[in-house]
Motif scaffolding. Sequence first.
Motif, PDB file in Angstrom:
ATOM      1  N   SER A 119       0.826  -1.201   0.000  1.00 30.96           N
ATOM      2  CA  SER A 119       0.000   0.000   0.000  1.00 30.96           C
ATOM      3  C   SER A 119       0.862   1.254   0.000  1.00 30.96           C
ATOM      4  O   SER A 119       1.988   1.241   0.505  1.00 30.96           O
ATOM      5  CB  SER A 119      -0.902   0.021   1.240  1.00 30.96           C
ATOM      6  OG  SER A 119      -1.788  -1.070   1.252  1.00 30.96           O
ATOM      7  N   ARG A 171      -9.744  -0.890  -4.907  1.00 30.22           N
ATOM      8  CA  ARG A 171      -8.380  -0.930  -4.367  1.00 30.22           C
ATOM      9  C   ARG A 171      -7.907   0.447  -3.916  1.00 30.22           C
ATOM     10  O   ARG A 171      -7.125   0.554  -2.967  1.00 30.22           O
ATOM     11  CB  ARG A 171      -7.400  -1.481  -5.417  1.00 30.22           C
ATOM     12  CG  ARG A 171      -7.691  -2.887  -5.863  1.00 30.22           C
ATOM     13  CD  ARG A 171      -6.556  -3.431  -6.737  1.00 30.22           C
ATOM     14  NE  ARG A 171      -6.384  -2.658  -7.960  1.00 30.22           N
ATOM     15  CZ  ARG A 171      -5.235  -2.085  -8.330  1.00 30.22           C
ATOM     16  NH1 ARG A 171      -4.152  -2.199  -7.556  1.00 30.22           N
ATOM     17  NH2 ARG A 171      -5.152  -1.425  -9.470  1.00 30.22           N
ATOM     18  N   PHE A 172      -8.354   1.498  -4.616  1.00 31.33           N
ATOM     19  CA  PHE A 172      -7.937   2.862  -4.320  1.00 31.33           C
ATOM     20  C   PHE A 172      -9.098   3.626  -3.697  1.00 31.33           C
ATOM     21  O   PHE A 172     -10.268   3.402  -4.048  1.00 31.33           O
ATOM     22  CB  PHE A 172      -7.506   3.583  -5.591  1.00 31.33           C
ATOM     23  CG  PHE A 172      -6.229   3.080  -6.219  1.00 31.33           C
ATOM     24  CD1 PHE A 172      -5.600   1.923  -5.798  1.00 31.33           C
ATOM     25  CD2 PHE A 172      -5.659   3.793  -7.270  1.00 31.33           C
ATOM     26  CE1 PHE A 172      -4.439   1.483  -6.391  1.00 31.33           C
ATOM     27  CE2 PHE A 172      -4.487   3.358  -7.881  1.00 31.33           C
ATOM     28  CZ  PHE A 172      -3.890   2.187  -7.439  1.00 31.33           C
ATOM     29  N   VAL A 225      -8.909   0.511 -10.861  1.00 30.82           N
ATOM     30  CA  VAL A 225      -8.500   0.819  -9.485  1.00 30.82           C
ATOM     31  C   VAL A 225      -9.660   0.736  -8.501  1.00 30.82           C
ATOM     32  O   VAL A 225      -9.441   0.825  -7.281  1.00 30.82           O
ATOM     33  CB  VAL A 225      -7.837   2.210  -9.377  1.00 30.82           C
ATOM     34  CG1 VAL A 225      -6.713   2.340 -10.390  1.00 30.82           C
ATOM     35  CG2 VAL A 225      -8.843   3.339  -9.527  1.00 30.82           C
ATOM     36  N   LEU A 266      -1.499  -3.089  -4.330  1.00 29.86           N
ATOM     37  CA  LEU A 266      -0.861  -2.571  -5.535  1.00 29.86           C
ATOM     38  C   LEU A 266      -0.319  -3.688  -6.409  1.00 29.86           C
ATOM     39  O   LEU A 266       0.139  -4.740  -5.914  1.00 29.86           O
ATOM     40  CB  LEU A 266       0.246  -1.596  -5.156  1.00 29.86           C
ATOM     41  CG  LEU A 266      -0.266  -0.221  -4.723  1.00 29.86           C
ATOM     42  CD1 LEU A 266       0.785   0.521  -3.906  1.00 29.86           C
ATOM     43  CD2 LEU A 266      -0.688   0.607  -5.923  1.00 29.86           C
ATOM     44  N   MET A 296      -3.871   3.790  -1.815  1.00 27.70           N
ATOM     45  CA  MET A 296      -3.732   2.735  -2.813  1.00 27.70           C
ATOM     46  C   MET A 296      -3.365   1.436  -2.104  1.00 27.70           C
ATOM     47  O   MET A 296      -2.301   1.340  -1.490  1.00 27.70           O
ATOM     48  CB  MET A 296      -2.659   3.101  -3.842  1.00 27.70           C
ATOM     49  CG  MET A 296      -2.879   4.468  -4.487  1.00 27.70           C
ATOM     50  SD  MET A 296      -1.737   4.807  -5.833  1.00 27.70           S
ATOM     51  CE  MET A 296      -0.181   4.836  -4.975  1.00 27.70           C
ATOM     52  N   ARG A 308       0.043   5.775   0.262  1.00 30.73           N
ATOM     53  CA  ARG A 308      -0.914   6.873   0.274  1.00 30.73           C
ATOM     54  C   ARG A 308      -0.269   8.092  -0.369  1.00 30.73           C
ATOM     55  O   ARG A 308       0.743   8.605   0.126  1.00 30.73           O
ATOM     56  CB  ARG A 308      -1.368   7.217   1.694  1.00 30.73           C
ATOM     57  CG  ARG A 308      -2.515   8.230   1.686  1.00 30.73           C
ATOM     58  CD  ARG A 308      -3.019   8.562   3.074  1.00 30.73           C
ATOM     59  NE  ARG A 308      -2.111   9.444   3.795  1.00 30.73           N
ATOM     60  CZ  ARG A 308      -2.452  10.128   4.879  1.00 30.73           C
ATOM     61  NH1 ARG A 308      -3.683  10.028   5.364  1.00 30.73           N
ATOM     62  NH2 ARG A 308      -1.567  10.887   5.485  1.00 30.73           N
ATOM     63  N   TYR A 333       2.349   9.511 -10.955  1.00 29.51           N
ATOM     64  CA  TYR A 333       1.000   9.912 -10.560  1.00 29.51           C
ATOM     65  C   TYR A 333       0.954  11.437 -10.407  1.00 29.51           C
ATOM     66  O   TYR A 333       1.837  12.034  -9.771  1.00 29.51           O
ATOM     67  CB  TYR A 333       0.611   9.239  -9.255  1.00 29.51           C
ATOM     68  CG  TYR A 333       0.238   7.782  -9.439  1.00 29.51           C
ATOM     69  CD1 TYR A 333       1.212   6.830  -9.749  1.00 29.51           C
ATOM     70  CD2 TYR A 333      -1.077   7.357  -9.325  1.00 29.51           C
ATOM     71  CE1 TYR A 333       0.870   5.501  -9.941  1.00 29.51           C
ATOM     72  CE2 TYR A 333      -1.431   6.033  -9.513  1.00 29.51           C
ATOM     73  CZ  TYR A 333      -0.449   5.111  -9.823  1.00 29.51           C
ATOM     74  OH  TYR A 333      -0.785   3.787 -10.020  1.00 29.51           O
ATOM     75  N   LEU A 370      -4.909   9.866  -1.991  1.00 29.01           N
ATOM     76  CA  LEU A 370      -5.254   8.678  -2.757  1.00 29.01           C
ATOM     77  C   LEU A 370      -4.627   7.494  -2.032  1.00 29.01           C
ATOM     78  O   LEU A 370      -3.405   7.300  -2.090  1.00 29.01           O
ATOM     79  CB  LEU A 370      -4.751   8.760  -4.190  1.00 29.01           C
ATOM     80  CG  LEU A 370      -5.200   7.612  -5.090  1.00 29.01           C
ATOM     81  CD1 LEU A 370      -6.717   7.712  -5.348  1.00 29.01           C
ATOM     82  CD2 LEU A 370      -4.442   7.625  -6.416  1.00 29.01           C
ATOM     83  N   ASP A 382       0.344  -0.931 -11.782  1.00 28.96           N
ATOM     84  CA  ASP A 382       0.096   0.387 -11.186  1.00 28.96           C
ATOM     85  C   ASP A 382       1.334   1.276 -11.246  1.00 28.96           C
ATOM     86  O   ASP A 382       1.270   2.458 -10.885  1.00 28.96           O
ATOM     87  CB  ASP A 382      -0.347   0.248  -9.724  1.00 28.96           C
ATOM     88  CG  ASP A 382      -1.685  -0.451  -9.590  1.00 28.96           C
ATOM     89  OD1 ASP A 382      -1.811  -1.318  -8.695  1.00 28.96           O
ATOM     90  OD2 ASP A 382      -2.601  -0.132 -10.372  1.00 28.96           O
ATOM     91  N   TYR A 402     -13.997   6.496  -9.849  1.00 30.83           N
ATOM     92  CA  TYR A 402     -12.836   5.618  -9.990  1.00 30.83           C
ATOM     93  C   TYR A 402     -12.918   4.904 -11.333  1.00 30.83           C
ATOM     94  O   TYR A 402     -13.986   4.399 -11.711  1.00 30.83           O
ATOM     95  CB  TYR A 402     -12.800   4.547  -8.897  1.00 30.83           C
ATOM     96  CG  TYR A 402     -12.727   5.096  -7.499  1.00 30.83           C
ATOM     97  CD1 TYR A 402     -13.874   5.306  -6.735  1.00 30.83           C
ATOM     98  CD2 TYR A 402     -11.492   5.423  -6.934  1.00 30.83           C
ATOM     99  CE1 TYR A 402     -13.804   5.818  -5.458  1.00 30.83           C
ATOM    100  CE2 TYR A 402     -11.417   5.933  -5.637  1.00 30.83           C
ATOM    101  CZ  TYR A 402     -12.576   6.119  -4.917  1.00 30.83           C
ATOM    102  OH  TYR A 402     -12.503   6.632  -3.648  1.00 30.83           O
TER     103      TYR A 402
END
Length: 122
Positions: free
Chosen positions: A17, A67-68, A64, A86, A83, A19, A94, A81, A90, A60
């Motif tokens: 994960s 998952r996001f 994603v 992953l 996430m 963020r 970003y 965001l 991905d 979304y």
Amino acid sequence: QVQLMESGGGLVQPGGSLRLSCAASARAYYYYAIGWFRQAPGKEREGISCISSADGSTYYTDSVKDRFTISRDNTHNTVYLQMNNLEPDDTAVYYCATVACTERSVSSPGYWGQGTQVTVSS
């Protein structure tokens, strides 16, 4: 003045994960919806999520969804965001941007941040 700055990218293993944060100027945060885009090597930039400044509604893209999670923090004028789970696909740079946001789409990016790299690899 409209300013956006992303942070939180990095290297993570598959299943992990991260963020991402998009710190916005007050004008950006309160007058615009904010969206997240990503661009993988050799691919076009794609819009993956957005959140409305008016009512907090979100969008979304299918890849994603579940998952996001996108969210707003009014105390810090920041859009996050989160996430999870992953995958190598991905991996991308970003970006956050001011956008037009509905529950069915993200479009019309205007102001952009500088981007943050996310790499998913074992």
